[in-house]
Enzyme design. Structure first.
Site, PDB file in Angstrom:
ATOM      1  N   GLY A  86       0.803  -1.207   0.000  1.00 22.27           N
ATOM      2  CA  GLY A  86       0.000   0.000   0.000  1.00 22.27           C
ATOM      3  C   GLY A  86       0.837   1.259   0.000  1.00 22.27           C
ATOM      4  CD  GLU A  87       2.708   1.044   3.911  1.00 22.89           C
ATOM      5  OE1 GLU A  87       2.600   0.083   3.109  1.00 22.89           O
ATOM      6  OE2 GLU A  87       2.457   0.949   5.128  1.00 22.89           O
ATOM      7  CB  THR A  88       5.023   0.181  -2.832  1.00 25.69           C
ATOM      8  OG1 THR A  88       5.861  -0.383  -1.810  1.00 25.69           O
ATOM      9  CG2 THR A  88       5.810   0.241  -4.132  1.00 25.69           C
ATOM     10  CB  ALA A  91       5.843   5.884  -2.582  1.00 30.30           C
TER      11      ALA A  91
END
Length: 460
Positions: A86-88, A91
């Site tokens: 999710g963070e990838t 970003a």
């Protein structure tokens, strides 16, 4: 696209680097104890990685990364820490903007899913290199910084690892947070060990966060208001892969007999005991209903499929359909999505999306991607983790939170029988998401204002 090398820190950079003295003495002392405990546990790390490698072999293949001894891709790059998938994804818009300006990017992860998603998103971009983040040990982080020589660190969302932040600050490298996601539950009562851990937010040169509520939480922790900006949510800026849209169209065509499509996205084990009988009843009542079910955890893929089959439900696994998902499914009532990184190939195939971790007190998972793809979203009562998006989406008519599993089931039946209401919610989703774009650009502007001309230097 040139490779840019940082030769020396401009004055504007130095001005914005936080001194370690900003941390309370108690926090610095606790850091020493935390490191001592971490080193006592160190002998168990290879064993843990070996155990985890039974299901995800990349853990052991890239074990050297955990000690900062793996291959060095790009030196003097912008280091971005995006822990998991999710963070990838969140970003990715910022990474694309950095690359468009000529910066190389070092993208590090905690999980295999994050590593795989980064590889998929930037497969054709040699300016993005990837690695697992090193263990949070002072010497591992120091080796990492010495070998990779990043010009700045951008941490995604909520991750605060003591050694990473303290040693990077000690090295004189500016740190920013993007998509800051500090929940009220993370603050707790403001006392005890957690309160000292949260003081690590004081080391960020700047925090870019989503809404005023998040801003207020950082200020309560003691972060200087001039170092926090409300820029919105970067997930709205994600690039949708056209191949995923084609796959969704093909999938819906090959779902023989399907007239209405419900997606269950990111369900967690604790709520699946409620969802399984619900799905059984829904498909028994509606012969034209087809269900796409994507459990949150890969460890639950096969278990959910087996439990559905035990109820006499015809199930197909996504992995059996081939890369393009072009195999016909004449008898299938439920497709279990046993893959990662492909959610955007399934949201567009659904008429309505239920997002999980909401029928139990987990706060709910990401609702932004289905909204961006124009899909109405329903959830259970627990939405505190996504209220920054859920509340305005609800006001816009694109989202509904239901009181319990019974109310959720009743509302699904109503909406599936009312194509006009579904179409209205879908149109509301499109309009809502379109109005929320631009956070990645605002974050990049903040980074420029903080770090000054971090691209100063010479092309290699």
């Amino acid at each position: 696209m040139p490779n840019l090398r940082h030769q020396r820190a401009p004055t504007t950079v130095k001005k914005n680097i936080i001194n370690l003295n900003a941390l309370p003495l108690v926090t610095r002392i606790l850091y020493l104890f935390e490191q001592a405990i971490a080193h006592l546990l160190l002998p168990f790390v290879p064993l843990l990685m070996l155990i985890r490698s039974r299901k995800e072999p990349v853990h052991f293949r890239k074990l050297l990364d955990r000690f900062a001894l793996g291959a060095v891709g790009h030196r003097c790059a912008v280091w971005i820490y995006a822990a998991s998938l999710g963070e990838t994804r969140a970003a990715s818009p910022l990474i694309r903007q950095l690359r468009a300006e000529g910066f190389n990017v070092l993208l590090t992860h905690q999980s295999p899913s994050g590593l795989a998603e980064g590889a998929r998103l930037f497969a054709n971009d040699s300016g993005v290199s990837q690695a697992f983040v090193p263990l949070d040990l002072f010497w591992a982080v120091r080796i990492f910084l010495r070998r990779f020589q990043p010009i700045a660190l951008i941490v995604m969302e909520i991750e605060i690892w003591p050694a990473m932040l303290i040693e990077t600050t000690r090295k004189g490298i500016p740190i920013a947070m993007a998509n800051g996601n500090l929940l009220e539950q993370s603050i707790g009562n403001g006392r005890g060990l957690r309160s000292h851990l949260l003081k690590l937010y004081l080391l960020f040169s700047h925090i870019c966060t989503r809404t005023q509520n998040y801003y207020d939480r950082y200020i309560r922790l003691g972060v200087d208001p001039s170092r926090v900006s409300v820029v919105g949510e970067m997930k709205y800026d994600q690039l949708i892969d056209p191949a995923h849209l084609r796959m969704a169209k093909t999938l819906r065509t090959n779902f023989v007999g399907g007239e209405r499509f419900l997606m269950i996205a990111s369900s967690v084990e604790a709520e699946e005991s409620l969802l399984l009988p619900m799905v059984e009843r829904l498909i028994a009542q509606d012969s034209g209903l087809r269900v796409l079910w994507a459990p949150r955890s890969p460890q639950r893929f096969q278990r959910v499929a087996d439990e559905l089959r035990s109820k006499g439900i015809a199930v197909t696994l996504r992995s059996s359909l081939g890369r393009a998902m072009d195999a016909p499914m004449p008898q299938t009532r439920v497709l279990v999505v046993d893959s990662t990184g492909e959610m955007n190939a399934f949201y567009p195939a659904a008429d309505l999306v239920f997002v999980g971790a909401s029928l139990v007190d987990h706060g709910g998972h990401n609702i932004i991607e289905p909204l961006v793809l124009g899909r109405p979203v329903v959830m259970g009562p627990s939405t505190y983790g996504v209220d920054f998006a859920a509340e305005p989406a609800g006001q816009a008519g694109a989202f509904e939170s239901l009181l319990d599993a019974s109310a959720l089931e009743e509302r699904i039946v109503e909406l599936m029988a009312d194509q006009v209401s579904l179409a209205q919610m879908s149109a509301a989703s499109v309009a809502f998401a379109a109005d929320k774009t631009g956070a990645a650009k605002k974050t990049l502007l903040v980074i420029h204002s903080l770090f000054g001309p971090i691209a100063e230097g010479q092309s290699k």
